[in-house]
Write an enzyme that holds these catalytic residues in place. Structure first.
Site, PDB file in Angstrom:
ATOM      1  N   ASP A  58       0.875  -1.162   0.000  1.00 52.81           N
ATOM      2  CA  ASP A  58       0.000   0.000   0.000  1.00 52.81           C
ATOM      3  C   ASP A  58       0.920   1.223   0.000  1.00 52.81           C
ATOM      4  O   ASP A  58       2.155   1.082  -0.056  1.00 52.81           O
ATOM      5  CB  ASP A  58      -0.916  -0.050   1.236  1.00 52.81           C
ATOM      6  CG  ASP A  58      -2.142   0.836   1.078  1.00 52.81           C
ATOM      7  OD1 ASP A  58      -2.297   1.501   0.036  1.00 52.81           O
ATOM      8  OD2 ASP A  58      -2.967   0.876   2.025  1.00 52.81           O
ATOM      9  N   GLU A  70       0.299   4.507   1.968  1.00 49.33           N
ATOM     10  CA  GLU A  70       0.309   5.473   3.072  1.00 49.33           C
ATOM     11  C   GLU A  70       1.428   5.187   4.082  1.00 49.33           C
ATOM     12  O   GLU A  70       1.848   6.094   4.814  1.00 49.33           O
ATOM     13  CB  GLU A  70      -1.056   5.486   3.772  1.00 49.33           C
ATOM     14  CG  GLU A  70      -2.184   6.069   2.925  1.00 49.33           C
ATOM     15  CD  GLU A  70      -2.809   5.074   1.946  1.00 49.33           C
ATOM     16  OE1 GLU A  70      -2.317   3.927   1.855  1.00 49.33           O
ATOM     17  OE2 GLU A  70      -3.787   5.446   1.273  1.00 49.33           O
ATOM     18  N   HIS A 128      -2.691   0.014  -3.686  1.00 48.44           N
ATOM     19  CA  HIS A 128      -3.181   1.367  -3.400  1.00 48.44           C
ATOM     20  C   HIS A 128      -4.001   1.896  -4.577  1.00 48.44           C
ATOM     21  O   HIS A 128      -3.615   1.702  -5.734  1.00 48.44           O
ATOM     22  CB  HIS A 128      -1.997   2.300  -3.137  1.00 48.44           C
ATOM     23  CG  HIS A 128      -2.371   3.731  -2.922  1.00 48.44           C
ATOM     24  ND1 HIS A 128      -3.008   4.154  -1.778  1.00 48.44           N
ATOM     25  CD2 HIS A 128      -2.238   4.820  -3.721  1.00 48.44           C
ATOM     26  CE1 HIS A 128      -3.223   5.461  -1.875  1.00 48.44           C
ATOM     27  NE2 HIS A 128      -2.778   5.879  -3.044  1.00 48.44           N
ATOM     28  N   HIS A 174      -0.694   0.936   6.759  1.00 47.67           N
ATOM     29  CA  HIS A 174      -1.044   2.010   7.701  1.00 47.67           C
ATOM     30  C   HIS A 174      -2.013   1.471   8.740  1.00 47.67           C
ATOM     31  O   HIS A 174      -2.670   0.437   8.525  1.00 47.67           O
ATOM     32  CB  HIS A 174      -1.699   3.177   6.941  1.00 47.67           C
ATOM     33  CG  HIS A 174      -2.835   2.707   6.076  1.00 47.67           C
ATOM     34  ND1 HIS A 174      -4.097   2.498   6.574  1.00 47.67           N
ATOM     35  CD2 HIS A 174      -2.865   2.338   4.771  1.00 47.67           C
ATOM     36  CE1 HIS A 174      -4.867   2.040   5.607  1.00 47.67           C
ATOM     37  NE2 HIS A 174      -4.150   1.921   4.493  1.00 47.67           N
ATOM     38  N   HIS A 183      -6.616   4.957   8.279  1.00 50.03           N
ATOM     39  CA  HIS A 183      -7.964   4.822   7.719  1.00 50.03           C
ATOM     40  C   HIS A 183      -8.236   3.348   7.481  1.00 50.03           C
ATOM     41  O   HIS A 183      -7.322   2.505   7.585  1.00 50.03           O
ATOM     42  CB  HIS A 183      -8.102   5.617   6.414  1.00 50.03           C
ATOM     43  CG  HIS A 183      -7.298   5.065   5.277  1.00 50.03           C
ATOM     44  ND1 HIS A 183      -5.932   5.246   5.178  1.00 50.03           N
ATOM     45  CD2 HIS A 183      -7.654   4.316   4.200  1.00 50.03           C
ATOM     46  CE1 HIS A 183      -5.494   4.639   4.088  1.00 50.03           C
ATOM     47  NE2 HIS A 183      -6.514   4.063   3.480  1.00 50.03           N
ATOM     48  N   GLU A 208      -7.079  -2.676   7.499  1.00 43.60           N
ATOM     49  CA  GLU A 208      -6.679  -3.323   6.241  1.00 43.60           C
ATOM     50  C   GLU A 208      -5.645  -4.423   6.492  1.00 43.60           C
ATOM     51  O   GLU A 208      -5.675  -5.467   5.850  1.00 43.60           O
ATOM     52  CB  GLU A 208      -6.145  -2.276   5.259  1.00 43.60           C
ATOM     53  CG  GLU A 208      -7.232  -1.331   4.806  1.00 43.60           C
ATOM     54  CD  GLU A 208      -6.698  -0.181   3.962  1.00 43.60           C
ATOM     55  OE1 GLU A 208      -5.661  -0.329   3.296  1.00 43.60           O
ATOM     56  OE2 GLU A 208      -7.339   0.896   3.976  1.00 43.60           O
TER      57      GLU A 208
END
Ligand SMILES: [Zn+2]
Length: 272
Positions: free
Chosen positions: A8, A10, A60, A104, A116, A134
């Protein structure tokens, strides 16, 4: 052994703002290159540890972030949407483990950069009453295939979260968050060394029969999605079999992890 690197953006080295991860923003080009370099460090570590094959899942946004022309040529890239397993594009039971690079912390976490869950419309995902982000959801997907989560990279809050789900997972901390948009970031030279060493160690432990077990939860799975606004729950609750369980919440009970992931994903897609 085959390794899947689920990545991902972030939690990539130096990322502290949404602009860094937004394909329409000029800053994005810098950080997609950084993402490619973080992933290359993990590929290097995996091969140094003795794996035979590495696949990457670009997770992402639209799954089109990594610069394939700059990726380690020994790795293969699963990219694009809409793949069945989304951020775990390519997963099956033939893998010996998964690395989570650039991840993240879940929505609502304090001192966690860009924390998030799936989108900024989500307050919480819960499975059987337990909050999950996630990392947890994707580690459960791997676990359903009997594949363990072996390492993560991201900030220290992501590492803490990952260790709650997988107590002996190896963590490469690339930045120390002190806010949603702020933290102490280590230089790429340092973070790539950390990621490489962590990846190599994780593979060595796995080959020696040590290291994490696949993440599992007991069936059935009660999936609850809590949205930021009631109108999102209104439209999401049109999913057959789901129930409006609160002003912002929709719940559905399903028999297995693939169905749990599909339900969570569908509820989020239905929310407008
Ligand atoms: Zn992302």
């Amino acid at each position: 052994m085959k390794i899947l690197i689920a990545c991902d953006m972030e939690g990539i080295t130096g990322v502290t703002r949404w602009e860094h991860c937004d394909p329409t923003h000029p800053e994005y080009q810098r950080f997609r290159k950084q993402m490619t370099m973080d992933v290359n460090a993990a590929v290097e570590g995996a091969f140094a540890g003795g794996v035979e094959e590495v696949q990457i899942a670009d997770g992402h946004s639209q799954g089109q972030n990594l610069l394939i022309e700059e990726l380690d040529s020994r790795a293969q890239l699963n990219c694009g949407t809409t793949s069945p397993w989304s951020m775990m594009n390519g997963i099956d039971s033939a893998f010996g483990g998964v690395f989570f690079i650039g991840y993240h912390a879940m929505a609502g976490t304090a001192n966690a950069i860009l924390a998030h869950t799936w989108s900024t419309q989500i307050l919480n995902w819960k499975i059987n009453g337990q909050k999950i982000g996630e990392f947890g959801m994707n580690a459960l997907i791997a676990g359903w295939f009997d594949v363990p989560a072996l390492m993560v990279s991201g900030d220290q809050s992501l590492a803490t979260e990952a260790l709650r789900f997988v107590p002996d997972i190896d963590c490469a901390v690339v930045k120390e968050a002190n806010g949603y948009f702020s933290g102490k970031c280590f230089s790429p030279a340092k973070t790539h060394e950390r990621i490489l060493e962590c990846a190599q160690l994780a593979v060595q432990k796995k080959r020696e029969g040590r290291g994490p077990q696949p993440l599992k939860m007991n069936a059935p799975y009660e999936v609850e999605v809590e949205f930021t606004q009631p109108y999102m729950a209104e439209t999401a609750s049109r999913l057959t079999g789901s129930e409006r369980t609160g002003g912002r919440s929709v719940t559905i009970t399903v028999p297995d992890i693939p169905a749990a992931f599909l339900a969570a994903r569908t509820l989020c897609n239905l929310a407008v």
